[in-house]
Every structure is written in structure tokens, then in C-alpha cells.
Motif scaffolding. Structure first.
Motif, PDB file in Angstrom:
ATOM      1  N   UNK A   1      21.559  31.903  24.521  1.00  0.00           N
ATOM      2  CA  UNK A   1      21.977  32.335  23.198  1.00  0.00           C
ATOM      3  C   UNK A   1      21.471  31.351  22.147  1.00  0.00           C
ATOM      4  N   UNK A  34      36.711  34.600  16.982  1.00  0.00           N
ATOM      5  CA  UNK A  34      36.884  33.344  17.721  1.00  0.00           C
ATOM      6  C   UNK A  34      35.933  32.298  17.167  1.00  0.00           C
ATOM      7  N   UNK A  91      31.559  27.037  15.433  1.00  0.00           N
ATOM      8  CA  UNK A  91      31.445  27.391  16.842  1.00  0.00           C
ATOM      9  C   UNK A  91      31.960  28.813  17.010  1.00  0.00           C
ATOM     10  N   UNK A  93      32.619  32.124  20.011  1.00  0.00           N
ATOM     11  CA  UNK A  93      32.517  32.704  21.340  1.00  0.00           C
ATOM     12  C   UNK A  93      31.295  33.615  21.359  1.00  0.00           C
ATOM     13  N   UNK A  97      31.472  34.823  28.223  1.00  0.00           N
ATOM     14  CA  UNK A  97      32.189  33.588  28.567  1.00  0.00           C
ATOM     15  C   UNK A  97      31.384  32.334  28.281  1.00  0.00           C
ATOM     16  N   UNK A  98      30.790  32.320  27.104  1.00  0.00           N
ATOM     17  CA  UNK A  98      30.112  31.103  26.644  1.00  0.00           C
ATOM     18  C   UNK A  98      30.464  30.872  25.183  1.00  0.00           C
ATOM     19  N   UNK A  99      30.062  29.732  24.670  1.00  0.00           N
ATOM     20  CA  UNK A  99      30.218  29.464  23.239  1.00  0.00           C
ATOM     21  C   UNK A  99      28.896  28.929  22.710  1.00  0.00           C
TER      22      UNK A  99
END
Lengths: 110, 122
Positions: A1, A34, A91, A93, A97-99
């Protein structure tokens, strides 16, 4: 990403308000509430300032606020003070399941 | 009060394995109230999430580091560990241990250790 996009630097005079933008995509900021913001003074660990787009942790000054529109989140600091001079990171999400973090913005209080 | 203390070698040779431990005091990893993990910051650069672990051993990793990283937990010692293999100079960074929220606000890092600088050099 890919990393979120933040301006490299912003500045303001004491008492003024400033905003720091954080631009992502429809897959991260645009799809989830998020987003969090962190303040980092030189040689110190980051400190959580805003979470879930606009929520402020206990103990963080009410001068700090957050918002989001489409794929861009914004941190606003009102009544700028000398102690606010620091680096700020956003930051978000991101699936799955990553940031992902922004590159950071250096705030200078003139 | 909560403290996260990172420990480990400050100097690692290229191609070797970086090993760090985070000792938690003031909270119990085994309570399940939080996740725990690691974030790093190369000198003069931004933050990079490495990975997160729950007390059950469930892990989440940054896809770009997944093949290189292992995070584990020892609830009896209240510790979280990081292993990163085949390191290069690009892995030189301050490594932070962090606490991560659960539930609706998961993916919020609400407490950080002081960090430990790890330099990769021969």
C-alpha cells in the motif's frame, strides 16, 4: 500500500489556527473512520493526539481536532502555542489488516 | 503506570537477524484488553508499522516486511519480541514497541515505548 500524503511543512504564529491535510485513497481513508494523528517532538516517541478521525484521548488539549472528507483527513490546531512545534503523522487502517502512515509534517511556530 | 521497555543489541551486522524484546509493566498482555506490536522510524524519516500481535498469538504484519519478520508473545514474562532476518542498512531505525487498541478503535496506537536505535553495519 502507498503512504498517505501530507505536506512536508506548515507554519503559523502563536494564537493562530493551522490545518494539516492527509490524503489517501478510497481504499483507506475513504472507506474507514480509523484515522489517527500522532505528535512527535525531537528525540521523543510519538504521542496519540486524535483517533477514529475526530476523537481526542483523555489529556489531549481541546485545541486539537480532526475531521475527514472523502479521501482526505485533516488535523486542526487552534490557538497555536510554542509547544505545538513538532512533527505530525497521520495514520489510517488499510485492507486487509494493515495500516499506512503519512510521510509526516513539520509544524513550525513562528 | 504503563511502561514499555525495548531492549536488544544496538548494532547488528548485515545479513544477520535483529532481535528485540519489549517488556511491559503496568498492564497485562494476557488480559486481552489490547494488542501489542512494533513500529520503526529510520533516522530523519517517517514511521513504518511492522506488525501487531494478540495474546493468543494471532499476528498481523506489514505486507512489505512479512517475509522478513516474526513477532511473538510470552505472557508469562509479559513480553513481546521482534525478529527480523537478513537485515540490511535500510533496516537501520529506531524501533518502537507500542500498545494498540482493540474493538471499534483497533489500529490506534495509544502508547509507545521510548524506542531503541538499531544500526545495521559491519
Amino acid at each position: 500500500q502507498s503512504a498517505l500524503t501530507q505536506p512536508a511543512s506548515v507554519s503559523g504564529s502563536p494564537g493562530q489556527s493551522i490545518t494539516i491535510s492527509c490524503t489517501g485513497t478510497s481504499s483507506d481513508i475513504g472507506s474507514y473512520n480509523l484515522v489517527s494523528w500522532y505528535q512527535q517532538h525531537p528525540g521523543k516517541p510519538p504521542k496519540l493526539m486524535i483517533y477514529a478521525v475526530s476523537q481526542r484521548p483523555s489529556g489531549v488539549s481541546g485545541r486539537f481536532s480532526g475531521s475527514k472528507s472523502a479521501n482526505t483527513a485533516t488535523l486542526t490546531i487552534s490557538g497555536l502555542q510554542a509547544e505545538d512545534e513538532a512533527d505530525y503523522y497521520c495514520c489510517s487502517y488499510a485492507p486487509t489488516s494493515t495500516v499506512v502512515f503519512g510521510g509526516g509534517t513539520k509544524l513550525t511556530v513562528l | 503506570h504503563l511502561q514499555l521497555q525495548e531492549s536488544g543489541p544496538g548494532l547488528v551486522k548485515p545479513s544477520e537477524t535483529l532481535s528485540l524484546t519489549c517488556t511491559v509493566s503496568g498492564d497485562s498482555i494476557g488480559s486481552g484488553r489490547y494488542y501489542w506490536g512494533w513500529i520503526r522510524q529510520p533516522p530523519g524519516k517517517g514511521l513504518e508499522w511492522i506488525g501487531t500481535i494478540y495474546y493468543t498469538g494471532t499476528t498481523y504484519y506489514n505486507p512489505s516486511l512479512k517475509s522478513q519478520v516474526t513477532i511473538s508473545v510470552d505472557t508469562s514474562k509479559n513480553q513481546v519480541s521482534l525478529k527480523m532476518n537478513s537485515v540490511t542498512a535500510a533496516d537501520t531505525a529506531v524501533y518502537y514497541c507500542m500498545r494498540q487498541s482493540t474493538g471499534s478503535y483497533q489500529w490506534t496506537f495509544d502508547f509507545w515505548g521510548q524506542g531503541i536505535l538499531v544500526t545495521v553495519s559491519s
